[in-house]
Scaffold this active site. Sequence first.
Site, PDB file in Angstrom:
ATOM      1  N   PHE A 180      32.309  43.423  41.616  1.00 49.37           N
ATOM      2  CA  PHE A 180      32.518  42.244  42.465  1.00 49.37           C
ATOM      3  C   PHE A 180      31.173  41.856  43.106  1.00 49.37           C
ATOM      4  O   PHE A 180      30.388  42.727  43.473  1.00 49.37           O
ATOM      5  CB  PHE A 180      33.556  42.598  43.537  1.00 49.37           C
ATOM      6  CG  PHE A 180      33.993  41.432  44.361  1.00 49.37           C
ATOM      7  CD1 PHE A 180      34.899  40.502  43.861  1.00 49.37           C
ATOM      8  CD2 PHE A 180      33.497  41.251  45.645  1.00 49.37           C
ATOM      9  CE1 PHE A 180      35.296  39.424  44.627  1.00 49.37           C
ATOM     10  CE2 PHE A 180      33.897  40.169  46.417  1.00 49.37           C
ATOM     11  CZ  PHE A 180      34.801  39.258  45.905  1.00 49.37           C
ATOM     12  N   ASP A 220      35.011  51.758  45.221  1.00 45.79           N
ATOM     13  CA  ASP A 220      35.544  50.599  45.941  1.00 45.79           C
ATOM     14  C   ASP A 220      36.998  50.440  45.515  1.00 45.79           C
ATOM     15  O   ASP A 220      37.282  50.082  44.372  1.00 45.79           O
ATOM     16  CB  ASP A 220      34.735  49.339  45.607  1.00 45.79           C
ATOM     17  CG  ASP A 220      35.219  48.154  46.445  1.00 45.79           C
ATOM     18  OD1 ASP A 220      36.419  48.123  46.767  1.00 45.79           O
ATOM     19  OD2 ASP A 220      34.398  47.281  46.759  1.00 45.79           O
ATOM     20  N   TYR A 280      43.559  43.723  53.091  1.00 42.36           N
ATOM     21  CA  TYR A 280      44.376  42.495  52.939  1.00 42.36           C
ATOM     22  C   TYR A 280      44.907  42.249  51.535  1.00 42.36           C
ATOM     23  O   TYR A 280      45.574  41.260  51.304  1.00 42.36           O
ATOM     24  CB  TYR A 280      43.573  41.275  53.406  1.00 42.36           C
ATOM     25  CG  TYR A 280      42.197  41.143  52.778  1.00 42.36           C
ATOM     26  CD1 TYR A 280      42.052  40.609  51.507  1.00 42.36           C
ATOM     27  CD2 TYR A 280      41.056  41.556  53.458  1.00 42.36           C
ATOM     28  CE1 TYR A 280      40.801  40.502  50.923  1.00 42.36           C
ATOM     29  CE2 TYR A 280      39.799  41.462  52.882  1.00 42.36           C
ATOM     30  CZ  TYR A 280      39.687  40.928  51.618  1.00 42.36           C
ATOM     31  OH  TYR A 280      38.451  40.826  51.033  1.00 42.36           O
ATOM     32  N   LYS A 281      44.613  43.112  50.563  1.00 40.32           N
ATOM     33  CA  LYS A 281      45.137  42.898  49.211  1.00 40.32           C
ATOM     34  C   LYS A 281      46.471  43.655  49.065  1.00 40.32           C
ATOM     35  O   LYS A 281      47.464  43.231  49.645  1.00 40.32           O
ATOM     36  CB  LYS A 281      44.089  43.292  48.173  1.00 40.32           C
ATOM     37  CG  LYS A 281      42.911  42.293  48.169  1.00 40.32           C
ATOM     38  CD  LYS A 281      41.761  42.690  47.264  1.00 40.32           C
ATOM     39  CE  LYS A 281      40.621  41.677  47.408  1.00 40.32           C
ATOM     40  NZ  LYS A 281      39.355  42.142  46.842  1.00 40.32           N
ATOM     41  N   ARG A 312      45.004  35.069  36.656  1.00 40.67           N
ATOM     42  CA  ARG A 312      45.346  36.426  37.113  1.00 40.67           C
ATOM     43  C   ARG A 312      46.751  36.437  37.717  1.00 40.67           C
ATOM     44  O   ARG A 312      47.077  35.600  38.561  1.00 40.67           O
ATOM     45  CB  ARG A 312      44.385  36.884  38.219  1.00 40.67           C
ATOM     46  CG  ARG A 312      42.994  37.187  37.782  1.00 40.67           C
ATOM     47  CD  ARG A 312      42.281  38.051  38.815  1.00 40.67           C
ATOM     48  NE  ARG A 312      42.460  37.581  40.204  1.00 40.67           N
ATOM     49  CZ  ARG A 312      41.915  38.190  41.238  1.00 40.67           C
ATOM     50  NH1 ARG A 312      41.205  39.293  41.080  1.00 40.67           N
ATOM     51  NH2 ARG A 312      42.095  37.721  42.460  1.00 40.67           N
TER      52      ARG A 312
END
Length: 416
Positions: A130, A202, A227-228, A376
């Site tokens: 990322f 990560d 938050y995911k 996605r």
Amino acid sequence: MTTASPALAELAAELDTADPLAPIRDRFLLPDGVVYLDGNSLGPLPAAVPPTITDVLHRQWGTDLIRSWNDNDWWDAPLRVGDALGRLIGAAPGQTLVGDSTSIQLFTALSAAARLRPGRELLVTDPGHFPTDRYLAESAARLHGLRVRHVRPRDLDAFLAAEGEQVAVVSYSPVDYRTGELHDVATLTRAAHRAGALVLWDLCHAAGAMPVPLDELEADFAVGCGYKFLSGGPGAPAFLYAARRHHDSWQTPLHGWTGHADPFGLQRDYAPAPGIARARIGTPPILGLLSLEAALTAFDGVDMAQVRTKSLSLTDFFLRCTAELLADLGFEPVTPADPARRASQVSLRHPHAYGLVRALTEQQVIADMRAPDILRFGVNALYTSHRDLLTAATLLHRTTTTGAYDPTPPDAGKVT
Ligand SMILES: *Cc1c(COP(=O)(O)O)cnc(C)c1O
């Protein structure tokens, strides 16, 4: 919606009826009629959060005021929520801290790792990592006099055989956020350790989505957002894990007063707090921390192995739906069919990814895309059903065959 395939509808119903996690969906406030497949970007609102936040606002902040730092245990929240989160990532208490963003936690972990391996000159990261992970690898490397090497996880062994003695830290994600490919965390960790390097994982796309036995893996550091898959809310504070065996010797780069051994002694010079607490920096973001703490109760009584089993059943079913309903319509699945290599999402490549995702969203099926051409679909075993996925595939079939979408690519600067 009319079903494109009665056989798939029947299978979805069977799988959902047999699903032991089905009742957990009630722990989330999902809007009626919405199929939410974007919880890998922003988890939905857990039912436990609004009453907690009401209490935090009106009683704790509004009435108890500054006394709440002690009386409502605000001060310990970063460590307490860290321990609660640690249970989901295989971390025994005292090794996980919550606060700040993933980006800041990455910087802390990369700097700490670099300083634990003095004399080694290389920081290895994934060229497909990322962006913030890649940028922070550059920042940390520059500050600590290291050079960044971009090595794909599948090439790590060969790279370490040649230059392993120079590697201070390997910084990877278990999951490719675009394709949903899952790497072999245990094998990669062992390979880095054999070369004498440290490993930073990560877990943004793994925490809450699958078991990650950090202690058992003997991982050195890990970070991840709240938050995911953890559904802690927009901008929820992130976590940092540092293995206990490093606690006597590790040094953090940002010496804030809350990470001091005696924060209220207001001493002239910094002295690090013992353990994970030295990674505290400034005053903790209490509203976000306590939202996350409430959100984590959605996992109460849930076994992460069960989460993984259901997640694989969901992605397997969706791959089957796409094979049957989207064949010959220009879609190419890029998520591995092999369950051992599949995380908790399915990605499909299509030249009109952006227009298709927008058309789905307008029809209440929320997914997302990653430029230039990846759609996605994130699944979360706590609330996604097989039926949700059939709805998404059916709608995608209809939208594509009728051409009811705009094939123009996105404007720069839009959140996609
Ligand atoms: C989502 C994500 C981030 C986000 O970083 P923030 O600092 O929270 O914006 C970082 N790394 C990975 C791998 C991610 O998936």
